[in-house]
Design an enzyme around this catalytic site. Structure first.
Site, mmCIF file in Angstrom:
data_model
loop_
_atom_site.group_PDB
_atom_site.id
_atom_site.type_symbol
_atom_site.label_atom_id
_atom_site.label_comp_id
_atom_site.label_asym_id
_atom_site.label_seq_id
_atom_site.Cartn_x
_atom_site.Cartn_y
_atom_site.Cartn_z
ATOM 1 N N PRO A 188 0.578 -1.158 -0.141
ATOM 2 C CA PRO A 188 -0.040 0.122 0.093
ATOM 3 C C PRO A 188 0.797 1.129 -0.012
ATOM 4 O O PRO A 188 0.455 2.266 -0.650
ATOM 5 C CB PRO A 188 -0.804 -0.265 1.206
ATOM 6 C CG PRO A 188 -0.923 -1.523 1.590
ATOM 7 C CD PRO A 188 0.332 -2.253 1.160
ATOM 8 N N SER A 231 6.738 2.106 -6.660
ATOM 9 C CA SER A 231 7.894 2.209 -7.685
ATOM 10 C C SER A 231 9.191 2.037 -6.582
ATOM 11 O O SER A 231 10.284 1.567 -7.348
ATOM 12 C CB SER A 231 7.971 3.840 -8.018
ATOM 13 O OG SER A 231 6.757 3.789 -8.955
ATOM 14 N N ARG A 271 -17.939 3.093 -42.553
ATOM 15 C CA ARG A 271 -18.938 4.271 -42.157
ATOM 16 C C ARG A 271 -18.420 5.171 -43.444
ATOM 17 O O ARG A 271 -17.406 5.485 -43.805
ATOM 18 C CB ARG A 271 -18.125 4.700 -40.902
ATOM 19 C CG ARG A 271 -18.724 6.066 -40.380
ATOM 20 C CD ARG A 271 -20.103 5.942 -39.694
ATOM 21 N NE ARG A 271 -20.706 7.111 -39.326
ATOM 22 C CZ ARG A 271 -21.803 7.300 -38.910
ATOM 23 N NH1 ARG A 271 -22.787 6.275 -39.035
ATOM 24 N NH2 ARG A 271 -22.189 8.406 -38.377
ATOM 25 N N GLN A 302 -8.371 12.193 -45.656
ATOM 26 C CA GLN A 302 -6.996 11.916 -45.289
ATOM 27 C C GLN A 302 -6.527 12.309 -43.674
ATOM 28 O O GLN A 302 -5.663 11.397 -43.386
ATOM 29 C CB GLN A 302 -6.164 13.137 -46.114
ATOM 30 C CG GLN A 302 -4.766 13.007 -46.291
ATOM 31 C CD GLN A 302 -3.936 14.205 -46.851
ATOM 32 O OE1 GLN A 302 -4.094 15.437 -46.469
ATOM 33 N NE2 GLN A 302 -3.141 14.053 -47.826
ATOM 34 N N GLN A 356 -11.591 7.433 -31.657
ATOM 35 C CA GLN A 356 -11.738 8.634 -32.375
ATOM 36 C C GLN A 356 -12.376 8.242 -33.866
ATOM 37 O O GLN A 356 -13.434 8.912 -34.252
ATOM 38 C CB GLN A 356 -10.651 9.635 -32.287
ATOM 39 C CG GLN A 356 -10.890 10.836 -32.721
ATOM 40 C CD GLN A 356 -11.666 11.775 -31.934
ATOM 41 O OE1 GLN A 356 -11.702 11.408 -30.577
ATOM 42 N NE2 GLN A 356 -12.336 12.780 -32.177
ATOM 43 N N ILE A 357 -11.641 7.290 -34.436
ATOM 44 C CA ILE A 357 -12.068 6.995 -35.812
ATOM 45 C C ILE A 357 -13.570 6.496 -35.826
ATOM 46 O O ILE A 357 -14.450 6.510 -36.790
ATOM 47 C CB ILE A 357 -11.158 6.312 -36.463
ATOM 48 C CG1 ILE A 357 -9.782 6.790 -36.740
ATOM 49 C CG2 ILE A 357 -11.608 5.458 -37.541
ATOM 50 C CD1 ILE A 357 -8.731 6.110 -37.202
ATOM 51 N N HIS A 358 -13.908 5.807 -34.577
ATOM 52 C CA HIS A 358 -15.164 5.457 -34.357
ATOM 53 C C HIS A 358 -16.513 6.302 -34.180
ATOM 54 O O HIS A 358 -17.584 5.937 -34.013
ATOM 55 C CB HIS A 358 -15.266 4.073 -33.305
ATOM 56 C CG HIS A 358 -14.634 3.009 -33.721
ATOM 57 N ND1 HIS A 358 -13.592 2.603 -34.039
ATOM 58 C CD2 HIS A 358 -15.335 1.391 -33.906
ATOM 59 C CE1 HIS A 358 -13.380 1.395 -34.149
ATOM 60 N NE2 HIS A 358 -14.272 0.607 -34.361
ATOM 61 N N GLY A 359 -15.995 7.604 -33.917
ATOM 62 C CA GLY A 359 -16.747 8.728 -33.687
ATOM 63 C C GLY A 359 -17.467 8.248 -32.107
ATOM 64 O O GLY A 359 -17.122 7.583 -31.299
ATOM 65 N N GLU A 376 4.497 -3.117 -14.144
ATOM 66 C CA GLU A 376 5.887 -3.607 -14.377
ATOM 67 C C GLU A 376 6.741 -2.544 -14.506
ATOM 68 O O GLU A 376 7.571 -2.585 -15.230
ATOM 69 C CB GLU A 376 5.700 -4.326 -15.724
ATOM 70 C CG GLU A 376 4.813 -5.456 -16.030
ATOM 71 C CD GLU A 376 5.367 -6.765 -14.868
ATOM 72 O OE1 GLU A 376 6.365 -6.865 -14.769
ATOM 73 O OE2 GLU A 376 4.456 -7.547 -14.508
HETATM 74 C C1 LIG Z 1 -4.160 -3.652 -11.863
HETATM 75 C C2 LIG Z 1 -2.904 -3.770 -11.321
HETATM 76 C C3 LIG Z 1 -2.380 -5.111 -11.407
HETATM 77 C C4 LIG Z 1 -1.108 -4.986 -10.507
HETATM 78 N N1 LIG Z 1 -0.448 -6.234 -10.382
HETATM 79 C C5 LIG Z 1 0.552 -6.420 -9.511
HETATM 80 C C6 LIG Z 1 1.096 -7.657 -8.921
HETATM 81 O O1 LIG Z 1 0.430 -8.745 -9.195
HETATM 82 N N2 LIG Z 1 2.038 -7.605 -7.932
HETATM 83 C C7 LIG Z 1 2.575 -6.423 -7.655
HETATM 84 O O2 LIG Z 1 3.701 -6.766 -6.794
HETATM 85 N N3 LIG Z 1 2.160 -5.277 -8.091
HETATM 86 C C8 LIG Z 1 1.177 -5.156 -9.036
HETATM 87 N N4 LIG Z 1 0.714 -4.155 -9.517
HETATM 88 C C9 LIG Z 1 1.351 -2.889 -8.828
HETATM 89 C C10 LIG Z 1 2.053 -2.052 -9.829
HETATM 90 O O3 LIG Z 1 3.330 -2.635 -9.879
HETATM 91 C C11 LIG Z 1 2.035 -0.554 -9.330
HETATM 92 O O4 LIG Z 1 1.158 0.127 -9.162
HETATM 93 C C12 LIG Z 1 3.476 0.270 -9.850
HETATM 94 O O5 LIG Z 1 4.640 -0.271 -9.713
HETATM 95 C C13 LIG Z 1 3.234 1.745 -9.461
HETATM 96 O O6 LIG Z 1 3.526 1.820 -8.110
HETATM 97 P P1 LIG Z 1 2.359 2.712 -7.216
HETATM 98 O O7 LIG Z 1 0.960 2.458 -8.128
HETATM 99 O O8 LIG Z 1 2.606 2.568 -5.807
HETATM 100 O O9 LIG Z 1 2.774 4.158 -8.028
HETATM 101 P P2 LIG Z 1 3.947 5.058 -7.060
HETATM 102 O O10 LIG Z 1 5.011 4.536 -7.018
HETATM 103 O O11 LIG Z 1 3.208 5.582 -5.959
HETATM 104 O O12 LIG Z 1 3.906 6.277 -8.220
HETATM 105 C C14 LIG Z 1 2.973 7.244 -8.312
HETATM 106 C C15 LIG Z 1 3.217 8.164 -9.621
HETATM 107 O O13 LIG Z 1 4.628 8.747 -9.259
HETATM 108 C C16 LIG Z 1 5.672 8.516 -10.289
HETATM 109 N N5 LIG Z 1 6.758 8.169 -9.751
HETATM 110 C C17 LIG Z 1 7.095 7.350 -8.580
HETATM 111 N N6 LIG Z 1 8.446 7.425 -8.306
HETATM 112 C C18 LIG Z 1 9.152 8.437 -9.274
HETATM 113 C C19 LIG Z 1 10.370 9.046 -9.687
HETATM 114 N N7 LIG Z 1 11.481 8.696 -8.912
HETATM 115 N N8 LIG Z 1 10.362 9.973 -10.549
HETATM 116 C C20 LIG Z 1 9.295 10.464 -11.249
HETATM 117 N N9 LIG Z 1 8.003 9.818 -10.977
HETATM 118 C C21 LIG Z 1 7.857 8.883 -10.217
HETATM 119 C C22 LIG Z 1 5.024 7.097 -10.807
HETATM 120 O O14 LIG Z 1 5.483 7.116 -12.397
HETATM 121 C C23 LIG Z 1 3.406 7.369 -10.916
HETATM 122 O O15 LIG Z 1 3.285 8.191 -12.107
HETATM 123 C C24 LIG Z 1 -0.567 -4.017 -9.993
HETATM 124 C C25 LIG Z 1 -1.013 -2.778 -10.313
HETATM 125 C C26 LIG Z 1 -2.154 -2.468 -10.841
HETATM 126 C C27 LIG Z 1 -2.907 -1.192 -10.979
#
Ligand SMILES: Cc1cc2nc3c(=O)[nH]c(=O)nc-3n(C[C@H](O)[C@H](O)[C@H](O)COP(=O)(O)OP(=O)(O)OC[C@H]3O[C@@H](n4cnc5c(N)ncnc54)[C@H](O)[C@@H]3O)c2cc1C
Length: 380
Positions: free
Chosen positions: A126, A130, A266, A277, A334-337, A361
């Protein structure tokens, strides 16, 4: 790509294409609407042996490679992004366990391949996304066991998984070097799963929070060396980013095909809108970027298969493909309007599903950081 494939690759790609067109695409709207794990489709993929596409034959796989896995993923995601996403989970899990696991861990591979065992991977928390090294879930050694405490968020397949590959700190003071990887069976005491997340798209993948409340597992459940899991996770991202790129590519291809068909059908101002175009230019840009993405992915996959490092190439493929897929699927809509805004048309679902590929990822901001770091070193 066809002329560069081996007969075996073509056969596997065609098998995936047939399943995608005959079974997956027709089920995609139902999966999206019901938001329930499509076990029937998952088992159909397993029965064709596709989960082991990149796994060596001696480990029970098809003995092909990352290149082929990417081709298969593109076909599956062309039918449904969510099924593509589901496909990635066992494909990556068997490679991970085969690479890093002990004989005990490898015993799970046959079940993962035939679909009878479902795995999930839990890195994110939670309060930690990143910044993986900031995770707070701990795995404390206690005699012959580890005791795991903490919460993992967004676990894809979290609600249905039999086993979870959990990343947790065995040495909280050591930062990234204190992270270890431990297999946790979900029927153990103290494993609690939250409710399924209600998401914008990619429905049916049973994402949830999993809380580990002093969960005791044998020390033999440790995968790889204690403290070595950060490196394992980063290496694993190289392959998983190729899978995610191919997933976004398949969706972009589907969007382009729908846009072209619709534009021929369409008529406005007395002719098919394809003859305007402005529409042709959007389609031309789609075709150009889809072709470029396919080359980036295949190039990175070839390097991976040759045992080369691909941190830069995987990040480039992921960033380029997922960004271009987002833009071009939006243009296909967008192309589907007005019809593009309706659930009657597949492009509406593609638009929602593809958005995730820029977030997980490693977000695309993180991909830019990786690319900058790599080229910064290379050309300093
Ligand atoms: C549907 C879904 C499935 C997922 N499945 C898995 C799973 O199976 N296992 C798992 O472990 N995780 C899973 N995830 C988690 C996912 O990998 C994370 O959501 C992702 O790594 C981003 O982490 P966060 O959501 O905490 O965003 P944060 O890290 O809080 O980032 C928030 C924003 O800040 C930006 N940011 C953060 N640090 C920096 C930086 N240093 N410089 C610039 N910008 C930054 C990010 O790019 C983002 O735009 C899943 C997420 C979703 C939504």
């Amino acid at each position: 790509m066809d002329q560069f494939m081996t007969d075996e690759q073509r056969m596997v790609r065609d098998t995936a294409r047939r399943l995608s067109e005959d079974v997956i695409a027709p089920a995609a709207a139902r999966i999206d609407r019901q938001d329930a794990f499509p076990r029937d489709i998952y088992m159909a993929l397993a029965e064709l042996g596709l989960f082991g596409v990149a796994l060596p034959e001696e480990a029970g796989g098809a003995g092909l490679n990352a290149q082929t896995a990417c081709l298969v993923m593109e076909e599956i995601a062309r039918g449904s992004g969510a099924v593509g996403n589901a496909f990635a989970i066992p494909v990556e899990a068997v490679l991970f366990l085969n690479h890093h696991g002990s004989e005990q861990h490898k015993a799970l591979i046959p079940g993962l391949l035939d679909g009878s065992v479902i795995s999930a991977t839990a890195v994110t928390e939670p309060d930690c996304g990143s910044d993986v090294a900031a995770m707070t879930t701990t795995a404390r050694r206690d005699g012959d066991d580890y005791v795991i405490s903490g919460s993992k968020a967004w676990v894809t397949f979290g609600q249905i998984a039999d086993v979870v590959i959990v990343f947790a700190k065995t040495d909280p003071a050591a930062g990234a070097k204190g992270i270890s990887c431990i297999l946790v069976e979900t029927d153990r005491d103290g494993v609690y799963r939250g409710k399924s997340e209600e998401l914008l798209g990619m429905h049916g993948l049973a994402e949830c929070v999993i809380t580990f409340d002093s969960v005791r597992v044998p020390a033999g459940n440790l995968i790889g060396p204690e403290g070595g899991a950060f490196k394992m996770a980063m290496e694993n991202f190289n392959f998983s980013r190729l899978m995610m790129s191919s997933m976004a590519l398949g969706m972009a291809q589907a969007g382009m095909e729908d846009a072209i068909a619709y534009a021929h059908d369409r008529k406005q101002f007395g002719k098919p809108i394809f003859e305007h175009q402005a529409i042709q230019f959007m389609i031309a840009d789609m075709a150009k970027d889809i072709a470029a993405a396919r080359l980036l992915i295949q190039h990175a996959a070839r390097l991976y298969d040759a045992g080369q490092p691909i941190a830069l190439e995987a990040a480039q493929a992921k960033l380029f493909t997922t960004d271009m897929a987002q833009v071009h699927i939006s243009n296909a809509l967008q192309i589907h309007g007005g019809n593009g805004y309706s659930q009657e048309y597949r492009v509406e679902r593609l638009f929602r599903d593809v958005r995730l590929s820029q977030i997980y990822e490693g977000t695309n901001q993180i991909q830019r950081m990786i690319i900058a770091r790599q080229v910064g070193k290379k050309y300093a």
